[in-house]
Design a protein around this motif. Structure first.
Motif, PDB file in Angstrom:
ATOM      1  N   ASP A  37      16.536  -6.417 -29.458  1.00 60.66           N
ATOM      2  CA  ASP A  37      17.760  -5.820 -28.809  1.00 60.66           C
ATOM      3  C   ASP A  37      18.577  -6.731 -28.000  1.00 60.66           C
ATOM      4  OD1 ASP A  37      17.407  -3.188 -30.018  1.00 60.66           O
ATOM      5  OD2 ASP A  37      15.922  -2.817 -28.200  1.00 60.66           O
ATOM      6  N   LEU A  38      18.178  -7.931 -28.010  1.00 58.59           N
ATOM      7  CA  LEU A  38      18.839  -9.122 -27.398  1.00 58.59           C
ATOM      8  C   LEU A  38      20.213  -9.302 -27.988  1.00 58.59           C
ATOM      9  CD1 LEU A  38      16.320 -12.069 -26.854  1.00 58.59           C
ATOM     10  CD2 LEU A  38      17.223 -10.340 -25.338  1.00 58.59           C
ATOM     11  N   ILE A  39      20.456  -8.927 -29.544  1.00 62.70           N
ATOM     12  CA  ILE A  39      21.554  -9.012 -30.064  1.00 62.70           C
ATOM     13  C   ILE A  39      22.519  -7.999 -29.699  1.00 62.70           C
ATOM     14  CG2 ILE A  39      20.281  -9.724 -32.386  1.00 62.70           C
ATOM     15  CD1 ILE A  39      20.961  -6.869 -33.345  1.00 62.70           C
ATOM     16  N   VAL A  45      18.116 -12.399 -33.710  1.00 61.75           N
ATOM     17  CA  VAL A  45      17.942 -12.992 -32.298  1.00 61.75           C
ATOM     18  C   VAL A  45      18.347 -14.435 -32.437  1.00 61.75           C
ATOM     19  CG1 VAL A  45      16.670 -13.288 -30.380  1.00 61.75           C
ATOM     20  CG2 VAL A  45      16.621 -11.038 -31.661  1.00 61.75           C
ATOM     21  N   ALA A  46      17.692 -15.153 -33.209  1.00 64.23           N
ATOM     22  CA  ALA A  46      17.484 -16.662 -33.327  1.00 64.23           C
ATOM     23  C   ALA A  46      19.427 -17.136 -33.438  1.00 64.23           C
ATOM     24  CB  ALA A  46      16.871 -17.402 -34.388  1.00 64.23           C
ATOM     25  N   GLU A  47      19.930 -16.426 -34.524  1.00 65.37           N
ATOM     26  CA  GLU A  47      21.364 -16.711 -34.583  1.00 65.37           C
ATOM     27  C   GLU A  47      22.146 -16.309 -33.277  1.00 65.37           C
ATOM     28  OE1 GLU A  47      22.467 -14.224 -37.854  1.00 65.37           O
ATOM     29  OE2 GLU A  47      21.462 -15.467 -39.474  1.00 65.37           O
ATOM     30  N   LYS A  48      21.886 -15.063 -32.612  1.00 60.95           N
ATOM     31  CA  LYS A  48      22.609 -14.909 -31.413  1.00 60.95           C
ATOM     32  C   LYS A  48      22.347 -16.004 -30.243  1.00 60.95           C
ATOM     33  CE  LYS A  48      24.731 -11.835 -28.736  1.00 60.95           C
ATOM     34  NZ  LYS A  48      25.798 -11.132 -29.191  1.00 60.95           N
ATOM     35  N   ILE A  49      21.215 -16.407 -30.431  1.00 59.91           N
ATOM     36  CA  ILE A  49      20.874 -17.490 -29.252  1.00 59.91           C
ATOM     37  C   ILE A  49      21.524 -18.784 -29.868  1.00 59.91           C
ATOM     38  CG2 ILE A  49      19.211 -19.064 -28.244  1.00 59.91           C
ATOM     39  CD1 ILE A  49      18.821 -16.157 -27.248  1.00 59.91           C
ATOM     40  N   ARG A  87       7.669 -10.781 -24.485  1.00 51.47           N
ATOM     41  CA  ARG A  87       7.381  -9.784 -23.468  1.00 51.47           C
ATOM     42  C   ARG A  87       7.875 -10.366 -22.149  1.00 51.47           C
ATOM     43  NH1 ARG A  87       8.493  -5.235 -22.014  1.00 51.47           N
ATOM     44  NH2 ARG A  87       8.158  -5.035 -24.313  1.00 51.47           N
ATOM     45  N   LYS A  88       7.525 -11.687 -22.092  1.00 51.90           N
ATOM     46  CA  LYS A  88       8.154 -12.540 -20.726  1.00 51.90           C
ATOM     47  C   LYS A  88       9.624 -12.451 -20.558  1.00 51.90           C
ATOM     48  CE  LYS A  88       3.971 -15.305 -20.117  1.00 51.90           C
ATOM     49  NZ  LYS A  88       3.464 -16.665 -20.403  1.00 51.90           N
ATOM     50  N   ILE A  89      10.131 -12.508 -21.771  1.00 59.57           N
ATOM     51  CA  ILE A  89      11.539 -12.711 -21.802  1.00 59.57           C
ATOM     52  C   ILE A  89      12.376 -11.423 -21.552  1.00 59.57           C
ATOM     53  CG2 ILE A  89      13.786 -12.971 -23.428  1.00 59.57           C
ATOM     54  CD1 ILE A  89      12.255 -15.217 -24.875  1.00 59.57           C
ATOM     55  N   ILE A  90      11.856 -10.264 -22.204  1.00 59.94           N
ATOM     56  CA  ILE A  90      12.235  -9.069 -22.004  1.00 59.94           C
ATOM     57  C   ILE A  90      12.015  -8.363 -20.270  1.00 59.94           C
ATOM     58  CG2 ILE A  90      11.647  -6.285 -22.257  1.00 59.94           C
ATOM     59  CD1 ILE A  90      10.837  -7.201 -24.807  1.00 59.94           C
ATOM     60  N   ASN A  91      10.987  -9.088 -19.828  1.00 61.23           N
ATOM     61  CA  ASN A  91      10.963  -8.646 -18.063  1.00 61.23           C
ATOM     62  C   ASN A  91      12.008  -9.534 -17.340  1.00 61.23           C
ATOM     63  OD1 ASN A  91       8.331  -7.260 -18.752  1.00 61.23           O
ATOM     64  ND2 ASN A  91       7.206  -8.874 -18.488  1.00 61.23           N
ATOM     65  N   ILE A  92      12.467 -10.609 -17.803  1.00 56.19           N
ATOM     66  CA  ILE A  92      13.373 -11.414 -17.252  1.00 56.19           C
ATOM     67  C   ILE A  92      14.767 -10.541 -17.522  1.00 56.19           C
ATOM     68  CG2 ILE A  92      14.724 -13.775 -17.240  1.00 56.19           C
ATOM     69  CD1 ILE A  92      12.209 -14.942 -17.892  1.00 56.19           C
ATOM     70  N   VAL A  93      15.025 -10.178 -18.810  1.00 56.00           N
ATOM     71  CA  VAL A  93      16.306  -9.455 -19.210  1.00 56.00           C
ATOM     72  C   VAL A  93      16.282  -8.297 -17.939  1.00 56.00           C
ATOM     73  CG1 VAL A  93      17.344  -7.980 -20.723  1.00 56.00           C
ATOM     74  CG2 VAL A  93      16.326  -9.957 -21.468  1.00 56.00           C
ATOM     75  N   LYS A  94      15.236  -7.343 -17.895  1.00 57.79           N
ATOM     76  CA  LYS A  94      15.231  -6.211 -17.017  1.00 57.79           C
ATOM     77  C   LYS A  94      15.515  -6.699 -15.645  1.00 57.79           C
ATOM     78  CE  LYS A  94      12.081  -3.371 -19.907  1.00 57.79           C
ATOM     79  NZ  LYS A  94      10.823  -2.571 -19.970  1.00 57.79           N
ATOM     80  N   LYS A  95      14.848  -7.820 -15.236  1.00 56.84           N
ATOM     81  CA  LYS A  95      15.013  -8.121 -13.896  1.00 56.84           C
ATOM     82  C   LYS A  95      16.558  -8.593 -13.679  1.00 56.84           C
ATOM     83  CE  LYS A  95      13.357 -11.545 -10.323  1.00 56.84           C
ATOM     84  NZ  LYS A  95      12.693 -12.631  -9.969  1.00 56.84           N
ATOM     85  N   LEU A  96      17.189  -9.236 -14.674  1.00 55.72           N
ATOM     86  CA  LEU A  96      18.503  -9.618 -14.450  1.00 55.72           C
ATOM     87  C   LEU A  96      19.511  -8.378 -14.546  1.00 55.72           C
ATOM     88  CD1 LEU A  96      18.967 -12.754 -16.935  1.00 55.72           C
ATOM     89  CD2 LEU A  96      19.095 -12.548 -14.539  1.00 55.72           C
ATOM     90  N   GLU A  97      19.093  -7.131 -15.189  1.00 56.54           N
ATOM     91  CA  GLU A  97      19.947  -6.011 -15.206  1.00 56.54           C
ATOM     92  C   GLU A  97      19.750  -5.499 -13.757  1.00 56.54           C
ATOM     93  OE1 GLU A  97      20.402  -2.137 -17.812  1.00 56.54           O
ATOM     94  OE2 GLU A  97      18.425  -2.569 -17.426  1.00 56.54           O
ATOM     95  N   GLU A  98      18.381  -5.493 -13.204  1.00 53.07           N
ATOM     96  CA  GLU A  98      18.362  -4.487 -11.969  1.00 53.07           C
ATOM     97  C   GLU A  98      18.966  -5.230 -10.919  1.00 53.07           C
ATOM     98  OE1 GLU A  98      14.133  -4.899 -11.320  1.00 53.07           O
ATOM     99  OE2 GLU A  98      13.550  -3.312 -12.925  1.00 53.07           O
ATOM    100  N   ASN A  99      19.238  -6.609 -10.947  1.00 54.65           N
ATOM    101  CA  ASN A  99      19.994  -7.259 -10.032  1.00 54.65           C
ATOM    102  C   ASN A  99      21.260  -7.113 -10.146  1.00 54.65           C
ATOM    103  OD1 ASN A  99      17.556  -7.950  -8.906  1.00 54.65           O
ATOM    104  ND2 ASN A  99      17.455 -10.012  -9.721  1.00 54.65           N
ATOM    105  N   GLY A 100      21.936  -6.576 -11.402  1.00 58.61           N
ATOM    106  CA  GLY A 100      23.414  -6.299 -11.624  1.00 58.61           C
ATOM    107  C   GLY A 100      23.931  -7.647 -12.184  1.00 58.61           C
ATOM    108  N   GLU A 101      23.212  -8.561 -13.001  1.00 58.88           N
ATOM    109  CA  GLU A 101      23.632  -9.884 -13.343  1.00 58.88           C
ATOM    110  C   GLU A 101      24.144  -9.827 -14.970  1.00 58.88           C
ATOM    111  OE1 GLU A 101      21.605 -13.419 -11.782  1.00 58.88           O
ATOM    112  OE2 GLU A 101      20.477 -12.245 -10.722  1.00 58.88           O
TER     113      GLU A 101
END
Length: 235
Positions: free
Chosen positions: A147-149, A178-182, A214-228
């Motif tokens: 879902d990073l796309i 996802v690789a293409e998106k990155i 899973r580590k990347i998803i956790n970082i995504v969720k943290k960024l969302e929680e912080n409103g970033e």
């Protein structure tokens, strides 16, 4: 010489038999202990997970000799919560042995909630105590690595600033979209270096790829929680 070899062979066989018998006795003893008490304790853990009203109703269905023991163990665990690790592990084992499919059950929830992710987080918190395992799985499948796309280019760039290249390279194995998106959100030089890192890894274990994602998803969720960043996903 021949007799000596025969004697040595017999000694070796006797030692193997002795070790086997000792381990065999121990394993059978463990099974015996489980049959006498263990399964009743496990039943009590599952009952704690089910909640007081349902637990008491289920206990009434047990045959009399078993009912008393299960009731005893259940009473001893009365202060436990459904979310306690030992309860979660026992119930998870029951689900797994029954063919429980966490992804399908999670999708049944996700398909019927608004697209607002803040609402999803509210649902997770409100229902965690009612059914922790279901809530954990809903949270897990609510946003997957693929879902990073759905992230905007700006948000992808913010995410990349938080990530180690080795972690990204591991996570991107087998994920073309996802690789293409990155890659499109990196400089040509950085993208080229990342592609080289991915190739450098060679064969990798699936568990390592899942862990990196899973580590990347956790970082995504943290960024969302912080409103970033903002997660936009269609369920």
């Amino acid at each position: 010489m021949e007799n000596q070899e025969i004697n040595e062979s017999l000694e070796s066989e006797n030692k193997i038999k002795e070790v086997f018998d000792k381990v065999n006795d121990k394993t059978l003893s463990l099974l015996s202990d489980y049959l006498q008490n263990g399964y009743k304790k496990n039943l009590a853990k599952v009952l704690v997970y089910m909640g007081k009203d349902r637990a008491l109703a289920e206990i009434e269905k047990f045959p009399e000799p078993i009912k008393a023991d299960v009731q005893k163990y259940y009473s001893e665990m009365a202060d436990k919560k459904a979310s306690d690790p030992e309860m979660l592990e026992e119930v998870s084992q029951v689900f797994r042995s029954s063919g429980y499919n966490p992804k399908d059950m999670s999708n049944d929830v996700l398909e019927n909630i608004p697209e607002d992710s803040s609402y999803l987080q509210k649902v997770i918190k409100d229902y965690f105590e009612k059914n922790p395992i279901l809530s954990i799985n809903v949270d897990y499948y609510a946003f997957s690595f693929e879902d990073l796309i759905y992230l905007s280019d700006r948000d992808i760039q913010k995410l990349l600033r938080e990530l180690d290249y080795d972690l990204i390279a591991m996570a991107l194995r087998g994920s073309t979209k996802v690789a293409e998106k990155i890659f499109t959100n990196m400089s040509k030089r950085a993208a080229c270096m990342l592609k080289e890192d991915i190739e450098f890894f060679g064969p990798v274990r699936d568990i390592d790829v899942r862990d990196a994602r899973r580590k990347i998803i956790n970082i995504v969720k943290k960024l969302e929680e912080n409103g970033e960043i903002v997660i936009l996903k269609k369920w």
